[in-house]
Design a protein around this motif. Structure first.
Motif, mmCIF file in Angstrom:
data_model
loop_
_atom_site.group_PDB
_atom_site.id
_atom_site.type_symbol
_atom_site.label_atom_id
_atom_site.label_comp_id
_atom_site.label_asym_id
_atom_site.label_seq_id
_atom_site.Cartn_x
_atom_site.Cartn_y
_atom_site.Cartn_z
ATOM 1 N N SER A 156 51.631 36.975 42.801
ATOM 2 C CA SER A 156 50.253 36.956 43.014
ATOM 3 C C SER A 156 49.489 35.676 42.973
ATOM 4 O O SER A 156 48.483 35.377 43.599
ATOM 5 C CB SER A 156 49.528 38.040 41.684
ATOM 6 N N LEU A 172 49.206 34.472 46.562
ATOM 7 C CA LEU A 172 48.353 35.051 47.594
ATOM 8 C C LEU A 172 47.181 34.471 47.510
ATOM 9 O O LEU A 172 46.625 33.612 46.493
ATOM 10 C CB LEU A 172 48.103 36.580 47.110
ATOM 11 N N PRO A 174 43.144 33.655 47.549
ATOM 12 C CA PRO A 174 42.243 33.989 46.942
ATOM 13 C C PRO A 174 41.178 34.786 48.096
ATOM 14 O O PRO A 174 41.043 34.354 49.043
ATOM 15 C CB PRO A 174 41.367 33.008 46.146
ATOM 16 N N ARG A 175 40.593 35.857 47.555
ATOM 17 C CA ARG A 175 39.721 36.694 48.189
ATOM 18 C C ARG A 175 38.325 35.647 48.353
ATOM 19 O O ARG A 175 37.854 35.433 47.398
ATOM 20 C CB ARG A 175 39.542 37.833 47.844
ATOM 21 N N SER A 176 37.744 35.823 49.246
ATOM 22 C CA SER A 176 36.420 35.258 49.719
ATOM 23 C C SER A 176 35.210 35.837 48.575
ATOM 24 O O SER A 176 35.363 37.316 48.565
ATOM 25 C CB SER A 176 36.041 35.383 51.010
ATOM 26 N N CYS A 221 32.295 36.272 49.313
ATOM 27 C CA CYS A 221 31.286 36.905 50.141
ATOM 28 C C CYS A 221 30.839 38.266 49.911
ATOM 29 O O CYS A 221 31.949 39.021 49.742
ATOM 30 C CB CYS A 221 31.385 36.442 51.660
ATOM 31 N N CYS A 226 27.051 34.683 47.374
ATOM 32 C CA CYS A 226 28.168 34.403 46.804
ATOM 33 C C CYS A 226 28.091 33.299 46.132
ATOM 34 O O CYS A 226 29.480 32.899 45.297
ATOM 35 C CB CYS A 226 29.231 34.148 47.962
ATOM 36 N N TRP A 229 35.734 27.450 53.900
ATOM 37 C CA TRP A 229 36.825 28.412 53.090
ATOM 38 C C TRP A 229 37.970 28.909 54.338
ATOM 39 O O TRP A 229 39.171 28.901 53.653
ATOM 40 C CB TRP A 229 35.896 29.847 53.048
ATOM 41 N N SER A 230 37.830 29.060 55.296
ATOM 42 C CA SER A 230 38.783 29.309 56.224
ATOM 43 C C SER A 230 39.903 28.655 56.389
ATOM 44 O O SER A 230 40.881 28.867 57.071
ATOM 45 C CB SER A 230 38.221 29.906 57.661
ATOM 46 N N ASN A 282 44.932 27.266 49.227
ATOM 47 C CA ASN A 282 44.782 28.266 48.058
ATOM 48 C C ASN A 282 44.174 27.451 46.740
ATOM 49 O O ASN A 282 43.436 28.137 46.158
ATOM 50 C CB ASN A 282 46.073 29.008 47.927
ATOM 51 N N LYS A 313 40.577 26.923 47.518
ATOM 52 C CA LYS A 313 39.845 27.987 47.149
ATOM 53 C C LYS A 313 39.659 28.743 45.747
ATOM 54 O O LYS A 313 38.499 28.840 45.320
ATOM 55 C CB LYS A 313 40.611 29.070 48.060
ATOM 56 N N ARG A 314 40.806 28.284 45.017
ATOM 57 C CA ARG A 314 40.708 28.463 43.736
ATOM 58 C C ARG A 314 39.626 27.734 42.954
ATOM 59 O O ARG A 314 38.785 27.891 42.057
ATOM 60 C CB ARG A 314 41.814 28.443 42.998
#
Length: 78
Positions: free
Chosen positions: A6, A9, A11-13, A15, A30, A40-41, A45, A48-49
């Motif tokens: 995990s 993986l 991280p989810r946005s 938004c 957000c 973001w895109s 990872n 993003k964290r």
């Protein structure tokens, strides 16, 4: 699912579909800055964290009630 899996993986946005920017150029939905939203895109990872950690601090600050500044005059004394 194992913990190590995990962690790999993406991280989810954060938004939530409420896209309005305040005077500080932070989305009120957000809590990301415009540059964070734009990156973001293509962010790793790890980045993003890091963004999500900043988002968490901004959310906490936004929810925390503001405390009025202490008055320098003693209005309680006659």
């Amino acid at each position: 699912m194992t913990r190590s899996f995990s962690a790999n993986l993406p991280p989810r946005s954060p938004c939530i579909g409420i896209c309005q920017v305040n005077e500080r150029q932070i989305c009120t939905g957000c809590h990301r800055s415009l540059s964070e939203i734009g990156r973001w895109s293509i962010a790793s990872n790890e980045e993003k964290r890091s963004i999500l950690a900043e988002v968490q601090l901004r959310r906490f600050t936004a929810l925390k009630p503001s405390v009025p500044a202490a008055s320098t005059s003693n209005s309680l004394q006659p």
